[in-house]
Design a protein around this motif. Structure first.
Motif, PDB file in Angstrom:
ATOM      1  N   SER A  41     -23.877 -51.385  16.203  1.00 51.78           N
ATOM      2  CA  SER A  41     -23.461 -51.974  14.918  1.00 51.78           C
ATOM      3  C   SER A  41     -21.957 -52.185  14.915  1.00 51.78           C
ATOM      4  O   SER A  41     -21.243 -51.677  15.782  1.00 51.78           O
ATOM      5  CB  SER A  41     -23.851 -51.049  13.760  1.00 51.78           C
ATOM      6  OG  SER A  41     -25.234 -50.812  13.757  1.00 51.78           O
ATOM      7  N   LEU A  92     -29.891 -48.332  11.428  1.00 53.55           N
ATOM      8  CA  LEU A  92     -28.935 -49.364  11.820  1.00 53.55           C
ATOM      9  C   LEU A  92     -29.301 -49.934  13.186  1.00 53.55           C
ATOM     10  O   LEU A  92     -29.686 -49.208  14.093  1.00 53.55           O
ATOM     11  CB  LEU A  92     -27.513 -48.807  11.841  1.00 53.55           C
ATOM     12  CG  LEU A  92     -26.951 -48.442  10.474  1.00 53.55           C
ATOM     13  CD1 LEU A  92     -25.585 -47.795  10.612  1.00 53.55           C
ATOM     14  CD2 LEU A  92     -26.868 -49.656   9.562  1.00 53.55           C
ATOM     15  N   LYS A  93     -29.167 -51.238  13.279  1.00 57.68           N
ATOM     16  CA  LYS A  93     -29.506 -51.958  14.507  1.00 57.68           C
ATOM     17  C   LYS A  93     -28.307 -52.754  14.993  1.00 57.68           C
ATOM     18  O   LYS A  93     -27.294 -52.868  14.315  1.00 57.68           O
ATOM     19  CB  LYS A  93     -30.681 -52.925  14.241  1.00 57.68           C
ATOM     20  CG  LYS A  93     -31.902 -52.294  13.587  1.00 57.68           C
ATOM     21  CD  LYS A  93     -32.623 -51.363  14.532  1.00 57.68           C
ATOM     22  CE  LYS A  93     -33.873 -50.800  13.889  1.00 57.68           C
ATOM     23  NZ  LYS A  93     -33.902 -49.394  13.774  1.00 57.68           N
ATOM     24  N   LYS A 152     -24.928 -58.821   6.311  1.00 55.53           N
ATOM     25  CA  LYS A 152     -25.170 -57.942   7.461  1.00 55.53           C
ATOM     26  C   LYS A 152     -24.806 -56.491   7.158  1.00 55.53           C
ATOM     27  O   LYS A 152     -25.122 -55.604   7.942  1.00 55.53           O
ATOM     28  CB  LYS A 152     -24.359 -58.422   8.664  1.00 55.53           C
ATOM     29  CG  LYS A 152     -24.845 -59.739   9.233  1.00 55.53           C
ATOM     30  CD  LYS A 152     -24.050 -60.090  10.472  1.00 55.53           C
ATOM     31  CE  LYS A 152     -24.574 -61.365  11.097  1.00 55.53           C
ATOM     32  NZ  LYS A 152     -23.910 -61.646  12.369  1.00 55.53           N
ATOM     33  N   THR A 153     -24.135 -56.240   6.033  1.00 52.41           N
ATOM     34  CA  THR A 153     -23.695 -54.892   5.676  1.00 52.41           C
ATOM     35  C   THR A 153     -24.894 -54.048   5.259  1.00 52.41           C
ATOM     36  O   THR A 153     -25.640 -54.418   4.350  1.00 52.41           O
ATOM     37  CB  THR A 153     -22.659 -54.937   4.532  1.00 52.41           C
ATOM     38  OG1 THR A 153     -21.573 -55.770   4.922  1.00 52.41           O
ATOM     39  CG2 THR A 153     -22.153 -53.538   4.208  1.00 52.41           C
ATOM     40  N   LYS A 154     -25.055 -52.924   5.915  1.00 52.43           N
ATOM     41  CA  LYS A 154     -26.159 -51.997   5.611  1.00 52.43           C
ATOM     42  C   LYS A 154     -25.668 -50.704   4.999  1.00 52.43           C
ATOM     43  O   LYS A 154     -26.420 -50.016   4.320  1.00 52.43           O
ATOM     44  CB  LYS A 154     -26.964 -51.683   6.881  1.00 52.43           C
ATOM     45  CG  LYS A 154     -27.499 -52.898   7.596  1.00 52.43           C
ATOM     46  CD  LYS A 154     -28.418 -53.713   6.712  1.00 52.43           C
ATOM     47  CE  LYS A 154     -28.938 -54.904   7.499  1.00 52.43           C
ATOM     48  NZ  LYS A 154     -29.335 -56.013   6.667  1.00 52.43           N
ATOM     49  N   ASP A 200     -25.853 -55.027  12.799  1.00 52.13           N
ATOM     50  CA  ASP A 200     -25.703 -54.562  11.419  1.00 52.13           C
ATOM     51  C   ASP A 200     -24.253 -54.146  11.226  1.00 52.13           C
ATOM     52  O   ASP A 200     -23.547 -53.868  12.204  1.00 52.13           O
ATOM     53  CB  ASP A 200     -26.615 -53.362  11.132  1.00 52.13           C
ATOM     54  CG  ASP A 200     -28.081 -53.747  10.986  1.00 52.13           C
ATOM     55  OD1 ASP A 200     -28.370 -54.944  10.784  1.00 52.13           O
ATOM     56  OD2 ASP A 200     -28.929 -52.836  11.075  1.00 52.13           O
ATOM     57  N   GLU A 201     -23.824 -54.096   9.971  1.00 57.07           N
ATOM     58  CA  GLU A 201     -22.434 -53.740   9.696  1.00 57.07           C
ATOM     59  C   GLU A 201     -22.338 -52.528   8.776  1.00 57.07           C
ATOM     60  O   GLU A 201     -23.153 -52.355   7.873  1.00 57.07           O
ATOM     61  CB  GLU A 201     -21.695 -54.927   9.071  1.00 57.07           C
ATOM     62  CG  GLU A 201     -21.591 -56.098  10.026  1.00 57.07           C
ATOM     63  CD  GLU A 201     -20.884 -57.297   9.430  1.00 57.07           C
ATOM     64  OE1 GLU A 201     -20.537 -57.284   8.223  1.00 57.07           O
ATOM     65  OE2 GLU A 201     -20.669 -58.270  10.188  1.00 57.07           O
TER      66      GLU A 201
END
Length: 175
Positions: free
Chosen positions: A133, A104-105, A158-160, A108-109
């Motif tokens: 995030s 995650l960066k 954007k959801t990871k 990110d969501e």
């Protein structure tokens, strides 16, 4: 198979009018699991992958056969995808602090529901804070459900990570 038939497999639920939803903390065991644990202690009780003596090798074989059975049951491509942990909390922590921290960066969501047990809330709060995030919550309607509209509005490009409980012990329908 209906819920009454399934309930018969759980000795602790016999003759009790309860619905147990605190599985995030402790799961009730069906008789098949109780018997399998008993069999392991009676026939294979040694450390898997830790010894060259016959009992340890038997324990390793039993352990690995279980991995293969689970992989087949859930239709996993590879048996190596099956990872054992002592409980759901440990599994969620492994995912959050290994995959989450490494992948995650900023911006990110992560999406979870408002119904999550702390074991699926606290790790994602920490990961989101450390990774920069955003943690988004899906809210429930009056029927204690997450609506299609809520899902569509919260899960974006954007959801990871999406982590949603199947059954929640934090809400209860009093109707």
């Amino acid at each position: 198979m209906n819920s009454i038939e399934i309930k018969k497999d759980f000795p602790i639920l016999q003759n009790r009018k309860i619905t147990y939803l605190d599985s995030g903390a402790t799961t009730q065991k069906p008789i098949q699991v109780i018997k399998a644990v008993e069999e392991f202690y009676e026939k294979y009780n040694a450390n898997p992958h830790r010894g060259a003596y016959s009992l340890s090798m038997d324990a390793t074989q039993s352990y690995e056969n279980t991995r293969t059975k689970i992989a087949k049951f859930i239709n996993s491509k590879h048996r190596e995808e099956i990872i054992f942990s002592k409980n759901a909390t440990e599994s969620l922590n492994l995912i959050a602090y290994s995959y989450g921290m490494d992948n995650l960066k900023k911006d990110d969501e992560i999406v979870i529901s408002i119904m999550e047990h702390h074991s699926n809330l606290v790790p994602w709060q920490k990961v989101a804070k450390q990774a920069g995030s955003k943690l988004n919550y899906m809210y429930i309607n009056d029927e204690f459900e997450i609506s299609d509209e809520e899902i569509e509005s919260k899960i974006t490009d954007k959801t990871k990570i999406v982590g949603i409980t199947h059954l929640s012990n934090v809400v209860r329908n009093n109707q």
